[in-house]
Design an enzyme around this catalytic site. Structure first.
Site, short mmCIF file in Angstrom:
data_model
loop_
_atom_site.label_atom_id
_atom_site.label_comp_id
_atom_site.label_asym_id
_atom_site.label_seq_id
_atom_site.Cartn_x
_atom_site.Cartn_y
_atom_site.Cartn_z
N TRP A 130 4.51 -9.44 -2.48
CA TRP A 130 4.00 -8.04 -1.95
C TRP A 130 3.42 -7.45 -3.09
CZ3 TRP A 130 5.29 -2.87 -2.98
CH2 TRP A 130 6.13 -2.78 -4.08
N GLU A 143 5.74 4.86 -6.03
CA GLU A 143 5.95 4.27 -5.10
C GLU A 143 7.44 3.99 -4.53
OE1 GLU A 143 4.25 4.02 -2.20
OE2 GLU A 143 5.67 2.60 -1.06
N TYR A 196 9.76 5.80 -5.58
CA TYR A 196 10.38 7.11 -5.44
C TYR A 196 9.64 7.67 -4.36
CZ TYR A 196 13.10 6.95 -9.59
OH TYR A 196 13.97 6.53 -10.63
N ARG A 248 13.68 -15.72 -7.34
CA ARG A 248 13.18 -15.31 -6.11
C ARG A 248 11.76 -15.87 -5.67
NH1 ARG A 248 10.68 -9.31 -7.77
NH2 ARG A 248 10.19 -9.32 -5.37
N HIS A 263 5.88 2.07 -9.33
CA HIS A 263 7.02 2.64 -9.63
C HIS A 263 7.12 3.99 -8.77
CE1 HIS A 263 10.98 3.11 -11.08
NE2 HIS A 263 10.63 4.63 -11.08
N HIS A 301 8.41 -1.21 -17.22
CA HIS A 301 9.94 -1.86 -16.92
C HIS A 301 9.80 -2.98 -15.90
CE1 HIS A 301 11.23 1.56 -13.92
NE2 HIS A 301 10.81 0.41 -13.12
N HIS A 302 8.68 -3.27 -15.22
CA HIS A 302 8.44 -4.37 -14.15
C HIS A 302 8.03 -5.56 -14.81
CE1 HIS A 302 9.65 -1.98 -10.50
NE2 HIS A 302 9.09 -1.06 -11.24
N SER A 351 20.67 15.25 1.60
CA SER A 351 20.81 16.76 1.11
C SER A 351 21.05 17.76 2.00
CB SER A 351 19.84 17.26 0.24
OG SER A 351 19.83 16.37 -0.87
N LYS A 363 21.94 14.03 -9.30
CA LYS A 363 22.06 14.38 -7.84
C LYS A 363 23.27 13.82 -7.04
CE LYS A 363 17.13 14.38 -6.83
NZ LYS A 363 17.20 15.69 -5.95
N ASP A 395 2.68 23.98 14.21
CA ASP A 395 2.43 22.58 14.22
C ASP A 395 2.00 22.31 12.87
OD1 ASP A 395 1.24 19.93 14.77
OD2 ASP A 395 0.82 20.78 16.90
N HIS A 435 6.72 -9.76 4.56
CA HIS A 435 8.03 -9.09 4.66
C HIS A 435 8.12 -8.10 4.04
CE1 HIS A 435 12.27 -8.03 5.00
NE2 HIS A 435 12.39 -8.25 3.50
N SER A 468 -4.37 6.38 5.28
CA SER A 468 -3.23 7.19 6.17
C SER A 468 -2.32 7.97 5.53
CB SER A 468 -2.63 6.06 7.25
OG SER A 468 -1.42 6.56 7.77
N SER A 469 -1.68 7.34 4.46
CA SER A 469 -0.68 8.13 3.68
C SER A 469 -1.37 9.12 3.08
CB SER A 469 -0.16 6.99 2.59
OG SER A 469 0.56 6.10 3.04
N THR A 472 18.68 11.44 -11.73
CA THR A 472 19.07 10.88 -10.53
C THR A 472 20.59 10.89 -10.38
OG1 THR A 472 17.17 9.14 -10.71
CG2 THR A 472 18.59 8.62 -8.84
C1 HEM Z 1 18.16 4.63 -11.28
C2 HEM Z 1 17.03 4.39 -10.99
C3 HEM Z 1 16.33 2.79 -11.15
C4 HEM Z 1 16.41 2.08 -12.09
C5 HEM Z 1 16.72 2.41 -13.58
C6 HEM Z 1 15.42 1.06 -11.71
C7 HEM Z 1 14.97 -0.06 -12.45
C8 HEM Z 1 14.23 -1.09 -12.09
C9 HEM Z 1 13.60 -2.27 -12.97
C10 HEM Z 1 13.96 -2.25 -14.58
C11 HEM Z 1 13.23 -3.17 -12.19
C12 HEM Z 1 12.59 -4.24 -12.74
C13 HEM Z 1 13.36 -5.73 -12.53
C14 HEM Z 1 12.53 -6.84 -12.62
O1 HEM Z 1 11.50 -6.89 -12.05
O2 HEM Z 1 13.15 -7.58 -13.49
C15 HEM Z 1 13.25 -2.67 -10.75
C16 HEM Z 1 12.89 -3.16 -9.72
C17 HEM Z 1 12.55 -2.70 -8.63
N1 HEM Z 1 13.07 -1.50 -7.95
FE1 HEM Z 1 14.18 -0.46 -9.33
N2 HEM Z 1 15.26 1.17 -10.48
C18 HEM Z 1 15.72 2.26 -10.15
C19 HEM Z 1 15.67 2.80 -8.92
C20 HEM Z 1 14.92 1.99 -7.60
C21 HEM Z 1 14.70 2.98 -6.35
C22 HEM Z 1 15.50 4.25 -5.96
C23 HEM Z 1 13.99 2.11 -5.73
C24 HEM Z 1 13.28 2.08 -4.45
C25 HEM Z 1 13.77 3.15 -3.39
C26 HEM Z 1 13.62 1.12 -6.48
C27 HEM Z 1 12.84 -0.18 -6.06
C28 HEM Z 1 12.65 -1.28 -6.68
C29 HEM Z 1 11.87 -2.45 -6.33
C30 HEM Z 1 11.23 -2.42 -4.84
C31 HEM Z 1 11.90 -3.25 -7.45
C32 HEM Z 1 11.20 -4.81 -7.42
C33 HEM Z 1 9.81 -4.90 -7.33
C34 HEM Z 1 9.31 -6.26 -7.25
O3 HEM Z 1 9.48 -6.88 -8.57
O4 HEM Z 1 9.16 -6.59 -6.36
N3 HEM Z 1 14.33 0.93 -7.64
N4 HEM Z 1 13.81 -1.41 -10.79
CU LIG Z 2 10.14 0.66 -11.18
#
Ligand code: HEM
Ligand SMILES: [Cu+2]
Lengths: 524, 69, 176
Positions: free
Chosen positions: A141, A254, A256, A449, A252, A301-302, A267, A330, A105, A76, A168-169, A327
């Protein structure tokens, strides 16, 4: 598929039927194919999500064995990220970037065709990996070793799929950068480019920066699995924690990559329906660029719970929280754009406003996750799931829906059914929140999870969440119906269906002819 | 090839630094921005941005050192 | 499209492709960089002897019980500590013995990886000598006794009374 069929063939003749789509180098055809592909993948990923939520509807194991459940969550995630969200943005870029900068094009039309046709191959690999012995990859994932170093053939298929999607990307990104930098119409200076084009330019740079790193990581994983290297294998002197560092160095930026084009779309939509120019256009450009650069230094931070010195934890905590600042700015810019504008609430605008609302919630829960002592509690719980669905579904996906409604009249020359489309928005909005808001509580209460079963105290919220998820899933079939209905025979759309739209594509007839801007427009 | 407005004069290091700093915050006064857009060349921004990034990292590190000591 | 634009585009393509290849290499370069970083900062220092302050004071008022544990993963060895638990005063240096024997008829090499419970014991556990600092090669049927010499830093939090030290032997591929 009839989006542009009725207008093609003025200039040169090309194969018809299926061969037309196989051999096409036209940016509109390719954009259309990207969008349909991503929608197909969205349905596959959605099917998996329904499976997950059905299993979690009640405590106990009902329909999915734990191993299969893990494959469902893994695939998923992979399919939604690499198969649905990213190709949808590339599809939008294919359609819109040339139209918005006045180019005939994409820069490399042939390469454009290749980068699309790699996708179905990767998609097939991912989907068919469910049916090989040992089943699909089941390690999440993020495919952390040691789980991904074990696993059967399904893991290899996933690795190849990621390779292909990465290639591809990268090709897509190179194409987009070159198109934007070299093929703008005379007078279209960088600082006159529409915001969508700007955000895609920056996204494309991020893609060429980090996609190769991902390719390197999966290659290391592959050689660890089959060729006796020990990059991540502790027994051979490697280090599984190293994998997480390299993965998140990609991961990370990614996230963004998946949100910056959404910022661009919002926008475009907000000024159009507020009938005011975008507030702080140029600071938006600057902020986007700095978000992109700084997103490369917050990856750990992950990994707060993986084991890290306090100095490291604090560094990544502060850096992450500081990056939330541009952010946040914005969000203020969009709000300021709406301030005292003469706003109307067409479907794209509804999605854009919904985006702002819910993205802010997701941003805040992100900042909360970034606080180390809290993250130690919530890491790997449903709180994180709630966080990233708020930024990815109600962020990236809502922006994509908004973009489709915004440009559909231009693409197929017909108006969608406004009533139904607004209903799509409201249903999505409600069901999304029902599905995901309660997951914050589940996470805070400690529900981990990626588990097929849970203890009884989580039962009620899980049932609510599942009901929301089923509703959200069904609503997206409704979206398919709306789009098909529009293509088949909506009301005829004007060339400029939104009177506030000032970008170049609205100067073209609707539907946009097969070939556009062969003589570049002149921008005042 | 598209830049019709040639940079009038070269921007000073200070001006680049200011532009980069404000971009980290995400805001910039319109007048200043117009001036930046005229005077600062892309490679200056890139170099300025990289240096700015390094300074950003170092200052957080210093802060962390202070906090943990 | 004029010829000129195509040429600029191709140049751009080349540059971006080269950049992608460099970034691919950078992914690999992260591996030695990571190792260097850990080495310089002393993180993840599992395989090197620790340097211990000579004037370390023995804290006779405290006694910590140490449980010793041994595992093998994926190789035909028997591996056990010769004593399953010992008592130690923080600051006192101690030697414990482990024994491995190769019960197969092949020469095999393995590497032991330590792990501690509670996890922060790693910070207070100072080893001068350990069989885990090098790989071990055992001939068919060979048995070997190996020491671990260490002290536990008296700084260890006072509420810690019992700790576990565990070693796991992993098989090494031939030629490593
Ligand atoms: C305000 C900005 C953001 C902050 C401060 C932030 C912070 C964080 C932090 C600290 C985690 C880790 C949490 C953990 O695993 O314990 C996390 C996970 C994640 N964030 Fe964000 N994030 C932000 C914006 C975004 C945006 C814009 C996206 C995507 C469009 C995003 C997608 C994700 C994803 C996919 C995960 C989980 C990854 C995983 O463990 O599978 N985040 N974020
Ligand atoms: Cu992150």
């Amino acid at each position: 598929m009839a989006v542009v069929q009725d207008v093609h063939g003025h200039h040169d003749h090309h194969p018809s039927g299926i061969m037309r789509w196989v051999t096409t180098t036209n940016h509109k055809d390719i954009g259309t194919m990207y969008l349909w592909f991503s929608f197909a993948m969205f349905l596959v990923g959605g099917f998996l999500a329904m499976g997950i939520r059905a299993e979690l509807f009640m405590p106990g194991i009902q329909i999915l064995e734990p191993e299969l459940f893990n494959s469902f969550t893994t695939l998923h995630g992979l399919i939604m990220v690499f198969g649905a969200i990213m190709p949808a943005f590339v599809g939008l870029a294919n359609w819109q970037v040339p139209l918005m900068i006045g180019a005939p094009d994409m820069a490399f039309a042939r390469m454009n065709n290749w980068s699309f046709w790699l996708l179905p191959v990767a998609g097939m690999l991912l989907v068919s990996s469910f049916f090989v012995p040992g089943g699909a990859a089941a390690g999440g994932w993020t495919f952390y070793p040691p789980l991904s170093a074990q696993g059967g053939m399904g893991v290899d298929m996933m690795i190849f799929a990621v390779h292909i999607l990465g290639a591809s990307s990268i090709m897509g990104a190179i194409n987009i950068i070159t198109t934007i930098l070299n093929m703008r119409a005379p007078g279209m200076t960088l600082m006159k480019m529409p915001m969508f084009v700007w955000t895609w330019l920056i996204t494309a740079y991020l893609l060429v920066l980090v996609m190769p790193v991902l390719a390197g990581t999966v290659t290391m994983l592959l050689t660890d699995r089959h060729f006796g290297t020990s990059f991540f294998n502790a027994a051979g002197g490697g280090d599984p924690v190293l994998f997480q560092h390299i993965f998140w160095f990609f991961g990370h930026p990614e996230v963004y990559i998946m949100i910056l084009p959404a910022f661009g779309i919002v926008s475009e939509i907000i000024p159009t329906f507020s009938r005011k120019p975008l507030f702080g256009y140029s600071s938006m450009v600057y902020a986007t660029a700095s978000i992109a650069i700084l997103s490369c230094i917050v990856w750990a931070h992950h990994m707060f719970t993986v084991g890290m010195p306090t100095v490291g934890q604090l560094f990544f905590m502060y850096a992450t929280m500081l990056i939330a600042v541009p952010t946040g700015v914005k969000v203020f810019n969009w709000t300021a754009t709406m301030w005292r504008g003469s706003m109307t609430f067409e479907t794209p605008m509804l999605f854009a406003i919904g985006f702002i609302f819910l993205f802010v919630i997701g941003g805040f829960s992100g900042v909360i996750c970034a606080i180390v002592p809290i993250d130690i509690q919530v890491q790997d719980t449903y709180y994180v799931i709630a966080h990233f669905h708020y930024v990815l579904v109600s962020g990236a996906l809502f922006a994509i829906f908004g973009a489709v409604y915004y440009w559909l009249p231009k693409w197929c020359g017909r108006m969608y059914d406004v009533k139904l489309a607004n209903m799509h928005f409201w249903l999505s909005m409600i069901f999304f929140n029902v599905a995901f808001f309660v997951q914050h509580f589940l996470g805070l209460a400690g529900m981990p999870r990626r588990i097929p079963d849970y203890s009884l105290q989580f039962a009620d919220f899980n049932m609510i969440s599942s009901i929301g998820a089923f509703g959200f899933g069904l609503t997206q079939l409704f979206f398919l119906y709306i789009v098909i209905k529009c293509i088949r025979g909506g009301e005829k759309a004007a060339d400029r269906p939104w009177e506030g739209g000032n970008t170049l594509e609205w100067t073209l007839p609707s539907p946009a002819p097969y070939h556009t801007f062969e003589t570049p427009p002149v921008i005042k | 090839m598209n830049n019709t407005e040639q940079p009038a004069e070269k921007a000073s290091a200070m001006q680049v630094a200011k532009a980069v700093f404000w971009s980290f915050l995400g805001i910039r006064k319109k007048d200043d921005l117009d001036r930046d857009a005229k005077m600062i060349k892309p490679h200056q921004v890139v170099i300025g941005g990289l240096i700015g990034g390094v300074i950003f990292v170092l200052s957080i590190l210093t802060l962390v050192k202070v906090v943990t000591s | 499209m004029t010829q000129g634009v195509t040429k600029i585009n191709l140049e751009m393509l080349k540059k971006l492709l080269i950049f992608s290849v460099i970034m691919f290499g950078f992914g690999y370069a992260l591996v030695p960089m990571y190792e260097k970083f850990c080495e310089v900062t002393g993180i993840n220092n599992l395989l090197q002897p620790d340097v211990v302050d000579k004037n370390i004071k023995v804290d006779m008022t405290r006694t910590i019980a140490i449980e010793l544990d041994a595992n093998v993963r994926g190789l035909p060895w028997q591996f056990k500590p010769l004593q399953s638990n010992v008592k130690i005063h923080p600051g006192e240096s101690l030697e414990v013995m482990y024994e491995i024997s190769n019960v197969s008829d092949q020469e095999i090499s393995g590497q032991a990886i330590p792990s501690y419970s509670p996890r922060f014991l790693e910070k207070y556990m100072k080893k001068f000598e350990c069989f885990c600092f090098t790989k071990q090669v055992l001939k068919p049927g060979e048995t070997r006794q190996m020491p671990v010499k260490f002290v536990i830093d008296p700084q260890i939090p006072v509420d810690v009374n019992t700790v576990t030290i565990s070693y796991t032997f992993f098989a090494l591929q031939p030629g490593k």
